[in-house]
Design a protein around this motif. Structure first.
Motif: not given
Length: 234
Positions: A137-138, A140-141, A149-150, A153-154, A158
């Motif tokens: 997750s980090s 990706i951000r 990113i949106d 993360l959804s 992933m």
């Protein structure tokens, strides 16, 4: 999901890669099956000097295989000796033919080598062998466009979508002749085309996955066919 064109088996006796139809030709090789000493004679002196300056033996052998197989394939195309081709580097390190008769890009992942050719435009190729990633997750951000990113993360997948988009983004910047420093967050690859405010030209994307290997292509021409050929192995 971006899906590549069908992969057509190549029929050398009836195939003319230099016709007017925009086409891609793809070679995929497992280097673990090859003996590097057989391929060394097909590298130029300059290429060998570059290779032997590498302290990492694995990367050295990757380089020797990629340059020698590139030359062997070009020899097959043009009916010329492998060492007769003048392969130059752009200011960002992308190799190209001085004649510009053919466009190509090279990618490695683990023991796999891919070489992609185009008869119409610059191309970018990226291979990514699947591997578990911590702190996804980090990551990706940090690297992705806000819309990506949106999406990531959804996504219920992933990790799989991360590899797909990363591969396409790498292929795009390689098509431009750049690297990751171009800024992955500045553009997105959610559609079959790149959305990049820096560029007026449309860049097309294709993606597929072979087992645990993710493969992405990028070109500035919408190619009609993707052919796969067997490399001239020794």
């Amino acid at each position: 999901m971006c899906i590549s064109p069908n992969i057509f088996p190549l029929k050398p006796q009836s195939f003319n890669f230099f016709n007017t139809t925009p086409s891609l030709l793809y070679y995929f090789i497992d280097l673990s099956l090859l003996n590097v000493s057989l391929y060394t004679p097909f590298c130029s002196d300059k290429e060998l000097s570059c290779a032997y300056a590498m302290s990492d033996i694995f990367k050295r052998n990757q380089y020797i295989f990629s340059r020698s197989l590139l030359r062997l394939i070009l020899s097959k195309f043009f009916k010329r000796p492998p060492l007769s081709f003048n392969i130059l580097l752009s200011k960002d390190g992308k190799p190209f033919l001085d004649s510009r008769l053919l466009f190509f890009n090279i990618s490695h992942s683990d023991s796999y080598l891919g070489i992609l050719f185009s008869n119409a435009s610059e191309v970018g190729l990226d291979l990514q062998k699947f591997r578990p990633i911590t702190n996804l997750s980090s990551l990706i951000r940090r690297f992705f466009h806000p819309l990506e990113i949106d999406f990531l993360l959804s996504s219920p997948d992933m990790e799989g979508e991360f590899f797909r988009l990363w591969t396409l983004k790498e292929a795009y910047v390689k098509c431009l002749g750049h690297g990751i420093s171009y800024g992955f967050h500045n553009f997105h690859c959610l559609n079959d085309q790149v959305t990049d405010p820096k560029m007026d030209t449309v860049f097309y994307l294709s993606y597929f996955c072979l087992s645990n290997l993710h493969i992405g292509f990028s070109t500035s021409v919408s190619h009609l066919f993707l052919y796969q050929d067997s490399p001239p192995l020794l």
